[in-house]
Design an enzyme around this catalytic site. Structure first.
Site, PDB file in Angstrom:
ATOM      1  N   HIS A 134       3.111   3.207  -8.862  1.00 24.52           N
ATOM      2  CA  HIS A 134       2.880   1.784  -9.146  1.00 24.52           C
ATOM      3  C   HIS A 134       4.108   1.174  -9.837  1.00 24.52           C
ATOM      4  O   HIS A 134       4.494   0.037  -9.562  1.00 24.52           O
ATOM      5  CB  HIS A 134       1.639   1.608 -10.025  1.00 24.52           C
ATOM      6  CG  HIS A 134       0.357   1.993  -9.334  1.00 24.52           C
ATOM      7  ND1 HIS A 134       0.058   1.595  -8.056  1.00 24.52           N
ATOM      8  CD2 HIS A 134      -0.696   2.752  -9.738  1.00 24.52           C
ATOM      9  CE1 HIS A 134      -1.134   2.074  -7.708  1.00 24.52           C
ATOM     10  NE2 HIS A 134      -1.607   2.791  -8.711  1.00 24.52           N
ATOM     11  N   LEU A 141      10.465 -20.907  -3.414  1.00 24.85           N
ATOM     12  CA  LEU A 141       9.411 -19.998  -2.931  1.00 24.85           C
ATOM     13  C   LEU A 141       8.151 -20.133  -3.788  1.00 24.85           C
ATOM     14  O   LEU A 141       8.243 -20.184  -5.018  1.00 24.85           O
ATOM     15  CB  LEU A 141       9.936 -18.553  -3.021  1.00 24.85           C
ATOM     16  CG  LEU A 141       8.907 -17.446  -2.760  1.00 24.85           C
ATOM     17  CD1 LEU A 141       8.592 -17.362  -1.271  1.00 24.85           C
ATOM     18  CD2 LEU A 141       9.419 -16.105  -3.263  1.00 24.85           C
ATOM     19  N   ASP A 166       0.832  -1.213   0.000  1.00 26.39           N
ATOM     20  CA  ASP A 166       0.000   0.000   0.000  1.00 26.39           C
ATOM     21  C   ASP A 166       0.864   1.261   0.000  1.00 26.39           C
ATOM     22  O   ASP A 166       1.977   1.262   0.542  1.00 26.39           O
ATOM     23  CB  ASP A 166      -0.901  -0.020   1.242  1.00 26.39           C
ATOM     24  CG  ASP A 166      -2.047   0.966   1.132  1.00 26.39           C
ATOM     25  OD1 ASP A 166      -2.301   1.471   0.021  1.00 26.39           O
ATOM     26  OD2 ASP A 166      -2.691   1.239   2.159  1.00 26.39           O
TER      27      ASP A 166
END
Ligand code: FPP
Length: 256
Positions: free
Chosen positions: A44, A138, A27
């Protein structure tokens, strides 16, 4: 393409205090950009760079699952241009980073509602999952067009259909069955959820899965996130006492 690490070549081993699964609410991209007199898109774009740092750090720390909130079901209400830019960033992220993720033995999984997305995006998401499905390092869960309430409602509807068809009894609708019908089926619940930008809420992210998660809210905006920030959140997590509704003496004997 980068050299492929096999499972045996993975050097990082997660110590006990490193969570197996971390959820991240990325965020503050817009505020980061606005504070610098830049367009939100720049926030972004820099957010994608922070995401790359985060994935690399998680791999190197031996974290098994990283779930990132990249586009929520509610993000469609943003201006059309911003939605289109976020779609564009996802496309670029997959096209640009998929080979490298695969080279690092990362498995990509997508959680969220896929059928209503543009065909081109669906194909890319499918490609990312298919290419990496046998990887053992991962697991990067990308929450895209994701909403946790919708996910839970969909699981409930599937189970209700099973009951209506007579294949399940109402009492068969258990916690385990609901979990098994979520997008995150088979993935352990996150022990830690990190949110940047100082906001302190879940915003429809992993509501069911976060029942016993620890939350760490960082005051930095997402584009400034790096390895040190992730380490700081894990250090904070390691200082927490997790009781799962029990008392201190039970911890360790009940759940990890
Ligand atoms: C929150 O910042 C961030 C998002 C809604 C999107 C997160 C997206 C990225 C990090 C880049 C895209 C990555 C992929 C893989 C698609 P905000 O815009 O809500 O910031 P604000 O609260 O300051 O306005």
């Amino acid at each position: 393409m980068a050299t492929r690490e096999g499972a045996s070549a993975t050097k990082a081993v997660a110590p006990a205090c490193v969570p197996v699964h971390i959820g991240v609410i990325m965020d503050g991209n817009g505020r980061w950009a606005t504070a610098r007199n830049l367009p939100r898109f720049e926030g972004h774009r820099r957010g994608v760079e922070a995401l790359r740092r985060c994935v690399r750090a998680a791999r190197e720390m031996g974290i098994r699952y990283l779930t990132i909130y990249s586009f929520s079901s509610e993000n469609w209400s943003r201006p059309a241009q911003e939605v289109s830019e976020l779609m564009g960033l996802l496309k670029r992220f997959v096209r640009h980073d998929l080979a490298e993720l695969h080279g690092h033995n990362v498995r990509v999984r997508i959680i969220g509602e896929r059928t209503s997305l543009p065909k081109e995006i669906v194909l890319l998401l499918d490609e990312a999952e298919n290419l990496t499905r046998d990887n053992t390092g991962l697991t990067l869960n990308v929450a895209f067009n994701y909403g946790s309430r919708q996910e839970i409602a969909s699981a409930a509807a599937k189970l209700a259909a099973e009951v209506a068809a007579g294949r399940l009894k109402p009492e068969d609708v258990t916690i385990e069955r609901i979990s098994a019908h979520l997008d995150t089926a088979g993935i352990p619940d996150p022990e830690l959820i990190v949110r940047t930008s100082g906001e302190q809420r879940l915003s429809n992210f992993l509501l069911w899965q976060a029942a016993y998660s620890e939350f760490v809210f960082l005051p930095i905006h997402w584009p400034d996130f790096d390895q040190a920030a992730l380490q700081g959140a894990i250090d904070e997590f390691a200082r927490r006492e997790r009781r799962f509704g029990g008392v201190t003496a039970q911890v360790g004997s009940a759940r990890s």
